[in-house]
Scaffold this active site. Structure first.
Site, PDB file in Angstrom:
ATOM      1  N   LYS A  15       8.254  13.853  -1.273  1.00 37.54           N
ATOM      2  CA  LYS A  15       7.770  13.702   0.096  1.00 37.54           C
ATOM      3  C   LYS A  15       8.834  14.208   1.056  1.00 37.54           C
ATOM      4  O   LYS A  15      10.009  13.845   0.955  1.00 37.54           O
ATOM      5  CB  LYS A  15       7.421  12.246   0.399  1.00 37.54           C
ATOM      6  CG  LYS A  15       6.760  12.058   1.760  1.00 37.54           C
ATOM      7  CD  LYS A  15       6.172  10.678   1.901  1.00 37.54           C
ATOM      8  CE  LYS A  15       5.539  10.463   3.271  1.00 37.54           C
ATOM      9  NZ  LYS A  15       4.450  11.429   3.536  1.00 37.54           N
ATOM     10  N   PRO A  64      -2.754   8.450  10.110  1.00 36.17           N
ATOM     11  CA  PRO A  64      -1.621   8.756   9.236  1.00 36.17           C
ATOM     12  C   PRO A  64      -1.880   8.374   7.792  1.00 36.17           C
ATOM     13  O   PRO A  64      -1.143   8.780   6.900  1.00 36.17           O
ATOM     14  CB  PRO A  64      -0.480   7.914   9.831  1.00 36.17           C
ATOM     15  CG  PRO A  64      -1.168   6.780  10.520  1.00 36.17           C
ATOM     16  CD  PRO A  64      -2.436   7.375  11.064  1.00 36.17           C
ATOM     17  N   ASN A  65      -2.935   7.598   7.558  1.00 40.00           N
ATOM     18  CA  ASN A  65      -3.282   7.193   6.203  1.00 40.00           C
ATOM     19  C   ASN A  65      -4.779   6.899   6.178  1.00 40.00           C
ATOM     20  O   ASN A  65      -5.256   6.083   6.952  1.00 40.00           O
ATOM     21  CB  ASN A  65      -2.476   5.956   5.793  1.00 40.00           C
ATOM     22  CG  ASN A  65      -2.586   5.648   4.320  1.00 40.00           C
ATOM     23  OD1 ASN A  65      -3.672   5.557   3.772  1.00 40.00           O
ATOM     24  ND2 ASN A  65      -1.447   5.484   3.664  1.00 40.00           N
ATOM     25  N   MET A  66      -5.501   7.563   5.287  1.00 32.79           N
ATOM     26  CA  MET A  66      -6.948   7.414   5.231  1.00 32.79           C
ATOM     27  C   MET A  66      -7.411   6.271   4.334  1.00 32.79           C
ATOM     28  O   MET A  66      -8.606   6.019   4.217  1.00 32.79           O
ATOM     29  CB  MET A  66      -7.587   8.724   4.747  1.00 32.79           C
ATOM     30  CG  MET A  66      -7.548   9.829   5.764  1.00 32.79           C
ATOM     31  SD  MET A  66      -8.690   9.494   7.117  1.00 32.79           S
ATOM     32  CE  MET A  66      -8.141  10.714   8.320  1.00 32.79           C
ATOM     33  N   HIS A  97       8.144   6.292  -1.170  1.00 36.49           N
ATOM     34  CA  HIS A  97       7.274   7.344  -1.678  1.00 36.49           C
ATOM     35  C   HIS A  97       8.009   8.146  -2.757  1.00 36.49           C
ATOM     36  O   HIS A  97       9.219   7.993  -2.945  1.00 36.49           O
ATOM     37  CB  HIS A  97       6.845   8.299  -0.552  1.00 36.49           C
ATOM     38  CG  HIS A  97       5.813   7.720   0.364  1.00 36.49           C
ATOM     39  ND1 HIS A  97       6.137   6.877   1.407  1.00 36.49           N
ATOM     40  CD2 HIS A  97       4.454   7.847   0.396  1.00 36.49           C
ATOM     41  CE1 HIS A  97       5.038   6.524   2.040  1.00 36.49           C
ATOM     42  NE2 HIS A  97       3.999   7.086   1.450  1.00 36.49           N
ATOM     43  N   THR A 135       0.191  14.212   7.663  1.00 33.57           N
ATOM     44  CA  THR A 135       1.273  13.366   8.166  1.00 33.57           C
ATOM     45  C   THR A 135       2.354  14.238   8.802  1.00 33.57           C
ATOM     46  O   THR A 135       2.367  15.454   8.657  1.00 33.57           O
ATOM     47  CB  THR A 135       1.890  12.522   7.048  1.00 33.57           C
ATOM     48  OG1 THR A 135       2.480  13.384   6.063  1.00 33.57           O
ATOM     49  CG2 THR A 135       0.838  11.647   6.391  1.00 33.57           C
TER      50      THR A 135
END
Length: 265
Positions: free
Chosen positions: A158, A122-124, A154, A99
Site C-alpha cells: 500500500k 474511502p472504503n466501500m 495494511h 483512496t
C-alpha cells in the site's frame, strides 16, 4: 443496470466484474485498461476468471461512459478526476472507491457531481461505513477529555499513509465533535513530542505482510477506553459495496453522495 469498470484487469477490477456478473439486475457494460496494456482486446469475463461475457477491454474511457449507466472506479486520484469529468459530460453515475484523493483532486470531483450522481467513499465496505457512523456518534457523545487515536494496518504494497479509510474515520470523529480534522490531526509522532494537546486526533500506521485492512478507533480517557474495530478478511466486500452504491444511485439527482447515504444512515 449496465455497469462499467475502469481498470477492469486489475485485482479490484476483476472482483468488480465478478460481482456485477453475479448481481441480479446488473450487466457488464464494458471495461477499460491502460493504453498499450496486455489485457486490451481480451474478453473481460475471461480476465476475471469467468466464462466469456462477450465484452472486451478497451482503451477509450469516454466510449465506456457513453455506453454505461454507471461506472465504478478504483484507480488513482489523477485518473478519478478524469473519470469524474467524463461522468459529468455523459451524465453517467460514477462510484469512486479510489483512496489518497487530496483537496486538489477533490474540487473537480465535487464540481462534476453538480452534473451527475457521484458516490464517493474511502472504503466501500458496508461494515466500515457502519463503523464511520458509529465513530461520529461516539465522538459526539464523548467530550474532548477522551483522546482519539486511529490505528490502521495494511499490506506492504500500500502506497498511501494514513489510509483513506483511517482519514475518513478521523473526519467522522472530528465531525462528531464539530471540528475540522485538519485543525486537530497529528499524523506522525516522533522524538520528544511533549504533552498531548487536548482535542488532538492522532494516527498510527502499520505496513506489512498481506493484511487487507485493519482499522481501530480508540477513545481513551482517565479510567476507561472504548475501541471500535473493523478487520477485512477479503477484498470482495469492497466490490459488493461498490455495486450496491451504483444500483442505489441509478435514480438519484446529481450530487456528491457517500456510503452513509447509500446505507440510509
Amino acid at each position: 443496470m449496465k455497469i462499467g469498470v475502469v481498470g477492469c484487469a486489475g485485482r479490484m477490477g476483476q472482483m468488480l466484474v465478478r460481482e456485477i456478473a453475479a448481481t441480479p439486475g446488473c450487466t457488464l457494460a464494458g471495461g477499460t485498461e491502460r493504453v498499450g496494456g496486455p489485457a486490451l482486446g481480451k474478453d473481460i469475463g475471461t480476465l476475471a476468471g469467468l466464462e466469456p461475457l462477450g465484452v472486451v477491454a478497451i482503451e477509450d474511457a469516454a466510449a465506456l461512459f457513453a455506453e454505461a449507466d454507471a461506472v465504478i472506479d478504483f484507480t488513482s486520484p489523477e485518473a478519478s478526476v478524469r473519470h469524474a469529468a467524463l461522468a459529468a459530460q455523459s451524465q453517467t453515475v460514477l462510484v469512486i472507491g479510489t483512496t489518497g484523493i487530496g483537496p486538489v483532486q477533490q474540487e473537480p470531483i465535487a464540481q462534476a457531481a453538480t452534473h451527475t450522481p457521484i458516490v464517493q467513499s474511502p472504503n466501500m465496505s458496508l461494515g466500515v461505513n457502519l463503523l464511520l457512523a458509529l465513530v461520529e456518534q461516539v465522538g459526539r457523545a464523548l467530550g474532548d477529555d477522551y483522546d482519539i487515536d486511529i490505528l490502521e494496518m495494511h499490506h506492504r504494497n500500500k502506497v498511501d499513509a494514513p489510509s483513506g479509510t483511517a482519514l475518513g474515520l478521523g473526519r467522522w470523529a472530528a465531525a462528531g465533535r464539530g471540528v475540522a480534522l485538519e485543525d486537530v490531526w497529528q499524523k506522525v509522532r516522533d522524538g520528544h513530542t511533549g504533552v498531548r494537546p487536548r482535542g488532538e486526533i492522532g494516527f498510527a500506521t502499520l505496513r506489512g505482510g498481506d493484511v487487507i485492512g485493519d482499522h481501530t478507533v480508540v477513545f481513551a480517557a482517565e479510567g476507561e477506553r472504548v475501541e471500535l474495530t473493523h478487520k477485512a478478511s477479503g477484498r470482495q466486500i469492497y466490490a459488493k459495496g461498490a455495486v450496491r452504491a451504483a444500483l442505489w444511485a441509478n435514480d438519484k439527482q446529481p450530487g456528491l453522495y457517500s456510503m452513509k447515504d447509500v446505507l440510509g444512515l
